[in-house]
Each structure stands twice: as structure tokens, then as C-alpha cells.
Enzyme design. Structure first.
Site, PDB file in Angstrom:
ATOM      1  N   TYR A 191      -1.143  65.772  -0.345  1.00 32.74           N
ATOM      2  CA  TYR A 191      -1.367  65.047  -1.613  1.00 32.74           C
ATOM      3  C   TYR A 191      -2.722  64.327  -1.557  1.00 32.74           C
ATOM      4  O   TYR A 191      -3.542  64.458  -2.473  1.00 32.74           O
ATOM      5  CB  TYR A 191      -0.239  64.038  -1.824  1.00 32.74           C
ATOM      6  CG  TYR A 191      -0.381  63.206  -3.093  1.00 32.74           C
ATOM      7  CD1 TYR A 191      -0.269  63.798  -4.352  1.00 32.74           C
ATOM      8  CD2 TYR A 191      -0.620  61.835  -3.047  1.00 32.74           C
ATOM      9  CE1 TYR A 191      -0.390  63.043  -5.517  1.00 32.74           C
ATOM     10  CE2 TYR A 191      -0.731  61.073  -4.205  1.00 32.74           C
ATOM     11  CZ  TYR A 191      -0.616  61.682  -5.430  1.00 32.74           C
ATOM     12  OH  TYR A 191      -0.745  60.942  -6.583  1.00 32.74           O
ATOM     13  N   LYS A 195      -6.179  64.691  -3.961  1.00 32.70           N
ATOM     14  CA  LYS A 195      -6.725  63.554  -4.715  1.00 32.70           C
ATOM     15  C   LYS A 195      -8.144  63.235  -4.253  1.00 32.70           C
ATOM     16  O   LYS A 195      -8.979  62.778  -5.027  1.00 32.70           O
ATOM     17  CB  LYS A 195      -5.794  62.342  -4.554  1.00 32.70           C
ATOM     18  CG  LYS A 195      -4.422  62.563  -5.187  1.00 32.70           C
ATOM     19  CD  LYS A 195      -4.544  62.567  -6.698  1.00 32.70           C
ATOM     20  CE  LYS A 195      -3.420  63.240  -7.425  1.00 32.70           C
ATOM     21  NZ  LYS A 195      -3.596  63.291  -8.877  1.00 32.70           N
TER      22      LYS A 195
END
Ligand SMILES: NC(=O)c1ccc[n+]([C@@H]2O[C@H](COP(=O)([O-])OP(=O)(O)OC[C@H]3O[C@@H](n4cnc5c(N)ncnc54)[C@H](OP(=O)(O)O)[C@@H]3O)[C@@H](O)[C@H]2O)c1
Length: 309
Positions: A191, A195
Site C-alpha cells: 500500500y 501511495k
């Protein structure tokens, strides 16, 4: 208790008459809250995407009730697939829109089991970063035209403070695998990586397309479906990792609203990252690596070449 917030959409958002917005992942969470604020402030037209048609219909009905003069259009889209993004871009652009003031790349997933997007990329990287890079690429000509004719156009990449977990570069050679071998906290590493890429891409976008204002934001920590639907242990992890940062649901979209509506001359610096609400934040050392920005840009261009334009 989260950070002290003095921002208020009622007072801080000016009339948006004439402005056209396009937001991915508008069917739930922060995207949905943002759309409702844009509608309340008289946006001319809001285009939004998602997979869930039922949620889209209920949002359209809600906007119709609170702001009947605001145009609103839903595009069904699965961001695991470049083809789906291409279809959405074609559908929007074939309506011959005369302007696009703000593109908000908001849709996202977090955590979950290792997997691949339909195009074979690590699933979080595919949805959170690559699909948005493709949509952005398709919309850049219209955004540049809008900037020239209206004085400004803006791209907002909805990233996360979780990007800070990325301590080095990007493993380009592994991004077409599930990266299932990253250990116990692998889902968070993947994740954070997606990002991180959004932030680097924003910085490079600002350099390569200087007439468009491009910024990245960390929206806030807010318990939307992206967290609520995680297994218990993952929720516990998030609770511990974000202790003291959680915001009430109604404030969860404030930073995204600020980013989409605040006048550029007052506070926005293209290429930068903003934490809630409107706080310009220095990039971590790995993210400030300009060579890596260019490397990611070139790699991304190569991946998108194979898309179904
Ligand atoms: N909530 C937080 O604390 C937090 C913190 C930092 C960053 N963020 C970022 O903020 C953004 C919004 O998150 P949120 O909290 O609002 O999450 P959310 O409530 O789960 O909403 C996510 C949105 O993304 C869409 N989406 C998910 N997978 C998709 C796919 N495969 N194809 C197309 N659309 C997809 C969903 O639409 P459908 O279900 O209709 O497809 C939904 O509209 C994300 O980028 C997230 O990473 C959130």
C-alpha cells in the site's frame, strides 16, 4: 482525537459555478463526501467513477435533492483494468467537454491479500497508481486547454501518509508480480509503495506539465469502508499505527475539498504534498529523489504504451 481543524467547507469554499470536476471512486467514503460538498457549493458538473452502480444511483439522487442544478454523471469503472479506464476516458471525452477544472484521483484500496490487476500488476499498485496515471494521461490535453482558457486546471492525487513507509526506491522489476513475499506486513508495504508512487508522479507531473497545478494529499485518517472492511487484526494495526490521527467522518473529506477548491494564488504550490487541512509537508528523503521521479515517469509511460488507446 485527530488534529485540530479550523477549516469549514461552509465558510471556506467559494461558489463553484462554471467549474467541472472529475473524481474517481466517488461511490463511497471520502470521494462521496467530497462530491456532496462540491454539489452544495454549486459546481457546474461533477463526473465520478466506481464499480458500485447502486451507490452511484443513491448519490445521484442525493445530489439531485440538495443541488438540483448541479450536473452529475456516473461512469462504471473497474480500476484493475486499463481497458476499463480507457473506456471511461473515451466516454467522457467523446461528449466534447469544453473544460475540466479539477481531476481528483481518489479511488483506492488498502491492504488485502496479494494479487494482480487484470493487466498483471501488483493489485494495489495497479488500482491506486497506474490506473490513475493512465486516466491523467488521457485528460492532460483537456486540462491544459482549461488552464489556458480558464486560468487554472488542477490534478489532485489522493495519496496517504502511509507513503512514509517506503524507505528506498521502487522495485520496478517486481511490480508485475504479486510481491507476495514481503513478509508479515507485506500488505502495508505494498500500500505504502503505491501511495509513494502517486507522490513522485505528482512531483514529476508538475515539472512536465507546468501549466497544470498538480498536488498530492494525505486526506486524513477516517474510518471509511477502506478500513472498516479489513480483518480485525489489520484494523488493530491501523488503530495503533495512526493513534491520535483519526478524524470524525464528516471531517474526513475536508483536505480533499480544500485541495479541489482553494484558490491557487492563496496557498497551492504545484508538485507538493499537503496533509490535513492544507498543510504543505516536506517529502521524505526517498520521495524527494528527483532522479526517481523521472525514472518512475519513464517506466510508467512504457507500461501505458501497451494500453488499449
Ligand atoms: N480512509 C482513510 O483513512 C485514508 C487515509 C489515507 C488515504 N486514504 C485514501 O483516500 C482514498 C479514498 O479512500 P476512502 O477512505 O474513501 O475509501 P472507501 O470508502 O473504501 O472508498 C474507496 C472508493 O474507491 C473505489 N474503488 C475501490 N476499488 C476500485 C476499483 N477496483 N475500481 C474502481 N473503483 C474502485 C470505490 O468504489 P466502488 O466500490 O464503487 O468500486 C470507492 O468509491 C483512497 O485512495 C485511500 O487510499 C484514505
Amino acid at each position: 482525537m485527530g488534529p485540530k481543524i479550523t477549516y469549514s467547507p461552509e465558510q471556506d469554499i467559494a461558489d463553484l459555478n462554471g467549474k467541472v470536476f472529475f473524481i474517481t471512486g466517488g461511490t463511497a467514503g471520502i470521494g462521496r463526501l467530497t462530491i456532496l460538498e462540491l454539489a452544495k457549493h454549486n459546481a457546474s458538473h461533477i463526473h465520478f467513477t466506481g464499480r458500485n452502480k447502486k451507490s452511484a444511483d443513491s448519490l445521484i439522487a442525493e445530489v439531485g435533492q440538495i443541488a438540483p442544478n448541479v450536473g452529475i454523471t456516473f461512469y462504471e469503472c473497474d480500476q484493475t483494468s486499463f481497458l476499463s479506464i480507457e473506456n471511461v476516458a473515451k466516454s467522457f471525452l467523446s461528449s466534447n467537454p469544453t473544460r475540466l477544472d479539477v481531476l481528483i484521483c481518489n479511488a483506492g484500496i488498502m491492504g488485502g491479500a496479494p494479487g494482480l490487476s487484470k493487466d498483471g500488476y501488483e493489485i494495489q499498485f495497479g488500482i491506486n497508481f497506474l490506473s490513475h496515471a493512465l486516466l491523467t494521461k488521457r485528460f492532460i490535453p483537456l486540462l491544459e486547454r482549461t488552464a489556458s482558457e480558464q486560468g487554472e486546471a488542477r490534478i489532485i492525487n489522493v495519496s496517504s501518509s502511509a507513503y512514509e513507509m517506503q524507505k528506498g526506491g521502487l522495485p520496478f522489476e517486481d511490480l508485475k508480480t504479486t510481491q507476495g513475499d514481503l513478509g508479515m506486513f507485506g500488505q502495508w508495504a505494498r500500500y505504502g509503495q503505491s501511495k509513494f508512487a502517486q507522490i513522485l508522479y505528482t512531483a514529476e507531473l508538475a515539472k512536465r506539465h507546468p501549466t497544470i497545478t498538480s498536488i498530492a494529499i494525505h486526506p486524513s485518517v477516517v474510518w471509511t469502508g477502506i478500513i472498516e472492511e479489513l480483518p480485525f487484526l489489520d484494523r488493530l494495526f491501523i488503530k495503533a499505527a495512526t493513534w491520535g490521527q483519526k478524524m470524525p467522518l464528516h471531517q474526513g473529506a475536508y483536505n480533499e475539498c480544500w485541495a479541489a477548491t482553494t484558490p491557487r494564488k492563496e496557498s497551492i504550490q504545484s508538485g507538493s504534498l499537503y496533509y490535513p487541512v492544507g498543510v504543505k509537508t516536506e517529502l521524505t528523503k526517498p520521495a524527494a529523489d528527483e532522479k526517481l521521479w523521472a525514472e518512475l515517469w519513464d517506466w510508467t509511460e512504457k507500461q501505458l504504451e501497451g494500453s488499449h488507446a
